[in-house]
Write an enzyme that holds these catalytic residues in place. Structure first.
Site, PDB file in Angstrom:
ATOM      1  N   CYS A   1       0.829  -1.204   0.000  1.00 23.70           N
ATOM      2  CA  CYS A   1       0.000   0.000   0.000  1.00 23.70           C
ATOM      3  C   CYS A   1       0.866   1.258   0.000  1.00 23.70           C
ATOM      4  O   CYS A   1       0.438   2.308  -0.476  1.00 23.70           O
ATOM      5  CB  CYS A   1      -0.944   0.001   1.196  1.00 23.70           C
ATOM      6  SG  CYS A   1      -0.120  -0.105   2.793  1.00 23.70           S
TER       7      CYS A   1
ATOM      8  N   HIS B   1      -1.684   1.097   7.535  1.00 22.51           N
ATOM      9  CA  HIS B   1      -2.090   1.064   6.132  1.00 22.51           C
ATOM     10  C   HIS B   1      -1.982   2.458   5.538  1.00 22.51           C
ATOM     11  O   HIS B   1      -2.242   3.457   6.212  1.00 22.51           O
ATOM     12  CB  HIS B   1      -3.535   0.557   6.046  1.00 22.51           C
ATOM     13  CG  HIS B   1      -4.065   0.453   4.653  1.00 22.51           C
ATOM     14  ND1 HIS B   1      -3.453  -0.287   3.665  1.00 22.51           N
ATOM     15  CD2 HIS B   1      -5.167   1.003   4.081  1.00 22.51           C
ATOM     16  CE1 HIS B   1      -4.151  -0.191   2.552  1.00 22.51           C
ATOM     17  NE2 HIS B   1      -5.197   0.587   2.773  1.00 22.51           N
TER      18      HIS B   1
END
Length: 1032
Positions: free
Chosen positions: A454, A838
């Site tokens: 990510c 994330h």
């Protein structure tokens, strides 16, 4: 003649004798016969047809009736009148009930004999009314099939307009009452044939009158969504699915799933009954519709329905795999249901006990399609065992049963799982024969998470949303090269033009990953961005040097790739970076320098002798430290930034220690952190640019004084980059606790900001040194510009002045110009440490031919205190921020589409208000990297669609042939995959195969987590050997 025929029929003569006499009677039809004799013959033959004791009598009746009706048409026209037809349909014939199929057959035969007579039009009108009444009485399948045959041959009998719509709806409801209780093959075949005739009639009506289609489909849904426990609609409704245009899937499913009037209980019933349709033999596209509805429900987050239906029907779907005639569609639905049910192994474990038995059956059933089907089924089982590992007691016997069959690789399994989670379903509900682009309504392409990537995905999407940079990258002629820039160009081209919902950037990941980044580990996106820009810059510099050193070593001109000015690009072993547009000033700067490069002057002024030493340094990003607690003599202590302690940090930069302080210059307005007023980005920029006093242990060695002296260190931006990258240093080291921590303070993000840029003049410098063309902070030395600021105590001068003030710098005498910037992208970090959490990003959805460039004179920036800026966008509609920062405009449909959320595979619309308020809603989600785009200053003019500095292209460049070929090839491959699956489902090909394809995108709404999730379903194999394998 009628007496002879009647006596013959009831006589004891042999069949041969009877046939010979009947032949004579038929031949006598050519002779003149009285009207009374004709009527008597018509009456007798009608009685034989309708009430005959055996098939021979009925056959005789048809032969004689047809002969005399042909030669005596007026008499037959009088006999077969509309009154006679009406009595047949309403009262029957003698002891024959009006619902007997023989009556419909008789009328059908007579209509063929009267087709050229004028009176037949009156009969058509009578039948139009009567057939509507008949279907409302819910006729049995046999009668309904005969009626359908009649109406198919004589379409004039079909009700018209409003009656036609009502007829279709009632016919659909009639099908829902069909039931077959037979278990013999012949009877089953007959039943299927009858239902097929009825559904074919509906198909023909829908084609002839499209206005009847939608009401018919609404009736279908009303039937299957009924929660009446006393009514169980027939699965024969599945026969209609194959006649519904596949192109309507998207509209219909979206309409169903977003209709607030459809209750969850009704939707659950409808979905369960559609899954039951998988048992209907030879029905095409049932699995396509079921999967489309499953995806549609996931897209609107109706997870309760999906959970209930999956647990209720998963075992039934699995049992259909035993029957080849319905096996293919069942596997497609089973795959999607299992792969999307990712929050729990419950659904998979319901079917685990039957897996070994099915494998053994497929090995021994002898069908030619079973081997291919077994491979597809085994692939699904491997994916599920990989997803839900940790149950050796359940899986050991399965692994033993399939140990000799191929096992898909881990990457393929991850890819399958990565695309199918309910939370990753896109808004494209189409399936089957449709073009399955799978993209969300935004039209943008996501990036598949390849295992904690990510950090890369968020940076790539941020660079892609930098319009000018993207256009320049796409306009470069890099044919035949294998450079990192070429891979970035190809990646940008796929993001812009692929039909896939999410693109997997595997090649770019391998080429751009820093050597010290461990595969599969979470990394710092800011560190990756610096490394990427540095690699691209150094690569271009190297190629420039090689071109200068070997100007004649280039290969022949590539005539297939010309720029807009007619110039051709050359390619050799290493391709040069040549823009498709003319660069007005060939200053030798790389694309990275032109787009992201700015310049700072660091000056140190000795307070003893006032001698100034200055050094110019290039930068590609500014690392902004958080302000420590500010104090003044006798002033109150303010709260320090709130932090969470969490282990060590993999990468990124650190902020100054909170224990130290920094003296703020009198011309910089700074509001310390308090619980009431959050910091803003201009606050952090002001703090970055504020003068620093070097004293005591940090004293400056002045060469003129030849001793350590108290000095003032200043920083001034002297060259503003086209794209200003700001990194908020949220990961700091606590010297007292010896731990790394993340600063969770909310920072207000203005959509518009002005940066003070000092205009260089030749006489301003006392002494200066120039650094290398481009310096990027390496991860080993995280001593970036912000970290070098070592604050010390100094009384604060409270003279207020905002960042957009145009003034003369006190130390250097340079005029200051306020350069306006508009927010382009924001990379968010969700988590409490850089080694967990994330990354996702927000991008400004800029539309228009030129990317909606705005002139600076369109903006009025008003100081709101603490560095915040109010935006008044009176003429720019492309920017959706309301006059009050982040305010939502009521009744504004456009505002919600001004920003995009890129969360790995998933791309959705959002608004700037949500971007600003994300940390308030999710405290662990904080802005980390911001990208601002420089706006035109008053007086700057476009030149041939390009800014005077050559950095802005007015339109998206046309795709070069090599890029276009690659995209066309991939898009064709994708469409072929979809078309092959759809054709296989439609034709029930025995050699069909199943491929697990990405069906959606991958991600959760913030706060998210990093890692693979999801998967997609595929089709199944099958075919049938004998009708006895039908399932009901």
């Amino acid at each position: 003649m009628d007496k002879i025929l009647e006596g013959l029929v009831s006589s004891n003569h042999s069949v041969a004798v009877k046939r010979a006499i009947v032949k004579k009677v038929v031949e006598a039809a050519e002779k003149e016969v009285t009207e009374e004799q004709c009527r008597a013959l018509f009456t007798l033959t009608s009685r034989l047809i309708l009430l005959g004791e055996d098939a021979f009598q009925k056959q005789i009746g048809f032969q004689v009736l047809e002969a005399y009706a042909r030669y005596h048409r007026p008499e037959f026209e009088c006999f077969f009148s509309k009154e006679f037809v009406l009595s047949l349909l309403q009262q029957g014939y003698g002891q024959l009930d009006r619902k007997n199929p023989a009556i419909i057959d008789y009328i059908h035969c007579c209509l063929r004999l009267l087709i050229s007579c004028p009176s037949v039009l009156e009969i058509f009108c009578v039948i139009q009314v009567e057939v509507l009444r008949m279907v409302c009485e819910r006729p049995e399948p046999a009668l309904c099939a005969r009626l359908s045959t009649l109406l198919s041959d004589f379409v004039q009998c079909i009700p018209r307009e409003k009656s036609g719509i009502l007829f279709c709806q009632q016919l659909v409801r009639t099908i829902s009452y069909f039931h077959c209780f037979a278990n013999q093959e012949r009877e089953l075949r007959e039943y299927v044939s009858q239902v097929t005739k009825v559904s074919t009639l509906l198909q023909n009506i829908w084609k002839a009158d499209p206005a009847t289609l939608l009401p018919s489909l609404q009736e279908v849904f009303a039937i299957i969504s009924s929660t009446d426990p006393s009514f169980d609609p027939s699965i024969a409704l599945a026969s209609l699915v194959q006649h519904i245009p596949v192109q309507m899937i998207t509209v219909l499913i979206k309409s169903l799933t977003t209709d607030q009037n459809v209750k969850d209980a009704s939707m659950t019933k409808a979905l369960c009954r559609m899954i039951d349709w998988l048992s209907w033999p030879l029905a095409q596209h049932v699995d396509t519709w079921v999967i489309a509805l499953l995806k549609g429900l996931a897209a609107v987050q109706k997870f309760t329905i999906l959970i209930d239906v999956t647990l209720l029907k998963i075992e039934l779907v699995f049992t259909r795999l035993w029957y080849p005639i319905v096996r293919q569609g069942a596997l497609a639905v089973l795959s999607h249901m299992l792969l999307s049910f990712q929050h729990s192994p419950e659904a998979f474990h319901l079917v685990v006990p039957q897996v070994v038995h099915l494998v053994q059956y497929l090995r021994t059933d002898g069908l030619p399609t079973s081997k291919a089907f077994l491979l597809q089924f085994t692939e699904l089982i491997h994916c599920m065992m990989y997803q839900y590992s940790g149950f050796p007691d359940l899986y050991d016997h399965i692994l033993e049963a399939i140990k000799d069959l191929p096992k898909p690789g881990e990457e393929k399994i991850k890819l399958v799982l990565n695309q199918s989670a309910w939370t990753s379903q896109s808004n494209s509900f189409a399936s089957g024969l449709l073009r399955q682009a799978g993209k969300s309504e935004t039209g943008k392409t996501g990036l598949v998470n390849l295992g904690n990537t990510c950090y890369m995905n968020s940076i790539i999407q941020t660079l892609f949303m930098a319009t000018d940079f993207r256009r320049h990258v796409l306009s470069l002629h890099l044919n035949g090269s294998n450079t990192l820039m070429k891979k970035l160009q190809l990646l940008f081209a796929f993001l812009a033009h692929t039909q896939r919902a999410a693109y997997a950037p595997r090649n770019f990941l391998e080429a751009s990953r820093p050597p010290w980044f461990n595969v599969g580990s979470q990394q710092d996106c800011s560190e990756y961005l610096r490394f990427l820009l540095d690699r691209l810059h150094e690569e271009e510099k190297t190629l420039q040097v090689l071109e200068i050193a070997n100007p004649k070593d280039s290969s022949p001109v590539d005539t297939s790739c010309k720029d807009q000015t007619g110039q051709t690009s050359k390619e050799g072993k290493e391709s040069s970076f040549t823009s498709a547009e003319i660069k007005p000033d060939n200053d030798g700067r790389t694309l990275i320098e032109r787009m992201f490069g700015g310049k700072l002057i660091t000056g140190i002024c000795c307070t003893q002798c006032n001698c100034i030493s200055e050094k110019e340094e290039p930068f590609t990003d500014l690392s902004l430290a958080f302000c420590p607690s500010a104090t003044s003599q006798g002033g109150p202590q303010h709260d320090e930034p709130k932090v969470l302690c969490q282990g060590s940090v993999n990468g990124g930069s650190e902020m100054p220690e909170p224990g130290s302080s920094k003296a703020l210059a009198s011309n910089v307005h700074f509001v310390p952190v308090t619980n009431e007023t959050p910091l803003s980005v201009p606050d952090l920029v002001n703090y970055f640019l504020a003068p620093e006093i070097l004293d005591e242990d940090n004293a400056y060695f002045c060469e003129k004084c030849n001793s350590l002296q108290r000095a003032e260190k200043t920083m001034r931006v002297v060259s503003a980059p086209e794209y200003l990258i700001l990194t908020l240093l949220r990961f700091s080291y606590d010297a007292k606790c010896h731990v790394r921590r993340k600063i969770l303070d909310n920072v207000t993000i203005p959509s518009l900001m002005k940066l003070p840029v000092h205009v260089l003049s030749a006489h301003t410098q006392c002494s200066s040194t120039s650094s290398s063309p481009l310096q990027v902070d390496s991860p080993e030395s995280s001593e970036n510009l912000a970290k070098k600021l070592k604050p010390s105590q100094k009384d604060e001068d409270e003279e207020e002045e905002t960042i957009d003030r145009i003034d003369l710098n006190r130390g250097a005498g340079m005029p200051v110009q306020s350069v306006p910037y508009v927010l382009s992208s924001v990379v968010m970090h969700s988590g409490i440490s850089s080694e967990s959490g994330h990354y996702y990003s927000y991008g400004h959805n800029i539309s228009g031919a030129d990317g909606a460039q705005h002139s600076a004179n369109h903006f009025t920036l008003k100081d709101l205190g603490n560095g915040q800026v109010e935006n008044n966008l009176s003429t720019c509609s492309a920017v959706s921020v309301a006059p009050e920062q982040g305010e939502t405009r009521p009744n504004s449909g456009q505002e919600a589409k001004d920003w995009l959320l890129f969360n790995d595979s998933r791309v959705t619309f959002t608004s700037f208000q949500l971007v600003q308020n994300i940390t308030n809603r999710f405290p662990k989600d904080t802005a980390y990297v911001l990208m601002y785009r420089k706006q035109e200053l008053p007086g700057q003019k476009r030149n041939g669609g390009m800014m005077a500095n050559g950095t802005r292209l007015s339109t998206e460049p046309p795709l070069q042939k090599e890029l276009l070929d690659a995209i066309i090839k991939d898009n064709k491959l994708y469409l072929q995959e979809q078309e092959l699956t759809a054709r296989t489902q439609a034709l029930q090909a025995p050699t069909s195969s199943c491929s697990f394809r990405p069906n959606g995108s991958d991600d959760n709404n913030p706060p998210g987590s990093c890692g693979p999730s999801g998967g997609g379903g595929g089709g199944g194999g099958g075919g049938f050997n004998t009708i006895s394998r039908l399932v009901f």
